[in-house]
Design an enzyme around this catalytic site. Sequence first.
Site, mmCIF file in Angstrom:
data_model
loop_
_atom_site.group_PDB
_atom_site.id
_atom_site.type_symbol
_atom_site.label_atom_id
_atom_site.label_comp_id
_atom_site.label_asym_id
_atom_site.label_seq_id
_atom_site.Cartn_x
_atom_site.Cartn_y
_atom_site.Cartn_z
ATOM 1 N N THR A 73 -50.097 -74.979 -26.792
ATOM 2 C CA THR A 73 -49.045 -75.996 -26.763
ATOM 3 C C THR A 73 -48.659 -76.353 -25.338
ATOM 4 O O THR A 73 -48.547 -77.518 -24.978
ATOM 5 C CB THR A 73 -47.806 -75.502 -27.535
ATOM 6 O OG1 THR A 73 -48.167 -75.254 -28.892
ATOM 7 C CG2 THR A 73 -46.698 -76.540 -27.500
ATOM 8 N N ARG A 232 -41.575 -68.576 -21.799
ATOM 9 C CA ARG A 232 -42.380 -68.568 -20.588
ATOM 10 C C ARG A 232 -41.764 -67.584 -19.598
ATOM 11 O O ARG A 232 -40.539 -67.478 -19.499
ATOM 12 C CB ARG A 232 -42.446 -69.963 -19.954
ATOM 13 C CG ARG A 232 -43.330 -70.955 -20.704
ATOM 14 C CD ARG A 232 -44.800 -70.630 -20.528
ATOM 15 N NE ARG A 232 -45.687 -71.608 -21.121
ATOM 16 C CZ ARG A 232 -46.171 -71.545 -22.349
ATOM 17 N NH1 ARG A 232 -45.820 -70.545 -23.146
ATOM 18 N NH2 ARG A 232 -47.006 -72.468 -22.803
ATOM 19 N N ASP A 256 -42.242 -61.106 -24.133
ATOM 20 C CA ASP A 256 -43.648 -61.256 -24.494
ATOM 21 C C ASP A 256 -44.392 -62.062 -23.434
ATOM 22 O O ASP A 256 -45.590 -62.287 -23.558
ATOM 23 C CB ASP A 256 -43.772 -61.959 -25.849
ATOM 24 C CG ASP A 256 -45.214 -62.046 -26.330
ATOM 25 O OD1 ASP A 256 -45.863 -60.984 -26.429
ATOM 26 O OD2 ASP A 256 -45.695 -63.168 -26.601
ATOM 27 N N GLU A 261 -49.611 -63.492 -15.408
ATOM 28 C CA GLU A 261 -50.270 -62.832 -16.542
ATOM 29 C C GLU A 261 -51.771 -62.718 -16.298
ATOM 30 O O GLU A 261 -52.421 -63.761 -16.108
ATOM 31 C CB GLU A 261 -50.000 -63.610 -17.832
ATOM 32 C CG GLU A 261 -48.541 -63.609 -18.216
ATOM 33 C CD GLU A 261 -48.213 -64.437 -19.444
ATOM 34 O OE1 GLU A 261 -47.073 -64.358 -19.933
ATOM 35 O OE2 GLU A 261 -49.097 -65.188 -19.920
ATOM 36 N N HIS A 283 -48.062 -61.105 -24.320
ATOM 37 C CA HIS A 283 -48.168 -62.519 -24.702
ATOM 38 C C HIS A 283 -48.925 -62.678 -26.024
ATOM 39 O O HIS A 283 -49.828 -63.510 -26.152
ATOM 40 C CB HIS A 283 -48.867 -63.322 -23.599
ATOM 41 C CG HIS A 283 -48.509 -64.784 -23.621
ATOM 42 N ND1 HIS A 283 -48.307 -65.532 -22.486
ATOM 43 C CD2 HIS A 283 -48.307 -65.642 -24.662
ATOM 44 C CE1 HIS A 283 -48.013 -66.776 -22.808
ATOM 45 N NE2 HIS A 283 -47.996 -66.866 -24.128
ATOM 46 N N ALA A 285 -47.068 -62.893 -29.118
ATOM 47 C CA ALA A 285 -46.160 -63.347 -30.180
ATOM 48 C C ALA A 285 -46.827 -64.410 -31.053
ATOM 49 O O ALA A 285 -46.619 -64.453 -32.265
ATOM 50 C CB ALA A 285 -44.872 -63.896 -29.575
ATOM 51 N N TRP A 286 -47.624 -65.259 -30.442
ATOM 52 C CA TRP A 286 -48.279 -66.363 -31.151
ATOM 53 C C TRP A 286 -49.523 -65.929 -31.916
ATOM 54 O O TRP A 286 -50.056 -66.690 -32.723
ATOM 55 C CB TRP A 286 -48.710 -67.427 -30.122
ATOM 56 C CG TRP A 286 -49.755 -66.902 -29.179
ATOM 57 C CD1 TRP A 286 -49.549 -66.106 -28.091
ATOM 58 C CD2 TRP A 286 -51.165 -67.103 -29.258
ATOM 59 N NE1 TRP A 286 -50.738 -65.804 -27.483
ATOM 60 C CE2 TRP A 286 -51.746 -66.409 -28.172
ATOM 61 C CE3 TRP A 286 -51.996 -67.812 -30.140
ATOM 62 C CZ2 TRP A 286 -53.132 -66.388 -27.950
ATOM 63 C CZ3 TRP A 286 -53.367 -67.789 -29.917
ATOM 64 C CH2 TRP A 286 -53.917 -67.086 -28.832
#
Length: 316
Positions: A73, A232, A256, A261, A283, A285-286
Amino acid sequence: MKLVFLDRKTLAPDVKLRRPNLDHHWQDYADTTPEQVIERLQHADVAIVNKVHISADVIARLPSLKLVALAATGSDNIDLNACRNAGIAVCNIRNYSESAVPEHALSLMMALSRNLYAYRQSVEHGRWQQSGQFCYFDYSVRDLKGQTLGLIGYGTIARDLERLAKALGMKVIVAARKGQPAGHGRLPFEQVIETADVISLHCPLNKDTHHVISEREFAMMKPDALLINVGRGGLVDEEALLNALREQRIGGAGFDVVSAEPPPADHPLMQALQYPNFILTPHIAWASHDSMQRLADQLIDNIEAFAHGRKQNRLV
């Protein structure tokens, strides 16, 4: 049509990435360094990227490129103005993780409010046997029911988290943009920071939201407030967060995302892992399987739509 996926490794290997229903040549790479981008996209019509940066300099050297198809996204890794000036379309993925990310945010809230990690760690270290009784009370445990959740940002994910929180009996308040007047059901930003028991961040990262939570906001929070960030990394001043945890000025934090990163070993959030009231996940969560499959399907849908002249999920 030549399609090149520069960082296929950003999707789990068990996610099925069907080939587009059009005449094409497909090439994918597990990952791509900045030095390899121009060479790999030299004759590409479509660049598929998740985290690889596509700068104005890169765009200027890719005359064949017609579409940047984001496998995500967020678009902060793409120079959208340069794409616009070069006549290159950009599309992204939308609403694919509307269950996964809110559930992850809620999981962090629950784990922190009940101090699950701290208690698990203490049991591992023999504290239960040392206590001499059926339970012990080294860390506070709070119910989420009756607590106030403050949302910073109010898009699809925040609204779904609101639904979950209300089902638990939480009160939900939404902040106006920092520095903007309240209204339309939103409270002043500072009021939300001061009154919320849990603050959850769901806004995009841009010049207006960079360090939207910094030393000033930590000083305003309740001393037992929880901060959740599944948005973010740059939304929070991470040094200020480390100081707040070290000085016990907030109840805890669950993140998260990180500004870098993967984070280097000396990063403030890596240092914060010494505190049992801080949880950091990589990272993901998605990244439920269902969400990633929806992302992969929508990615190919976007490319097919472009090939057939339809404007779908266009940023440019």
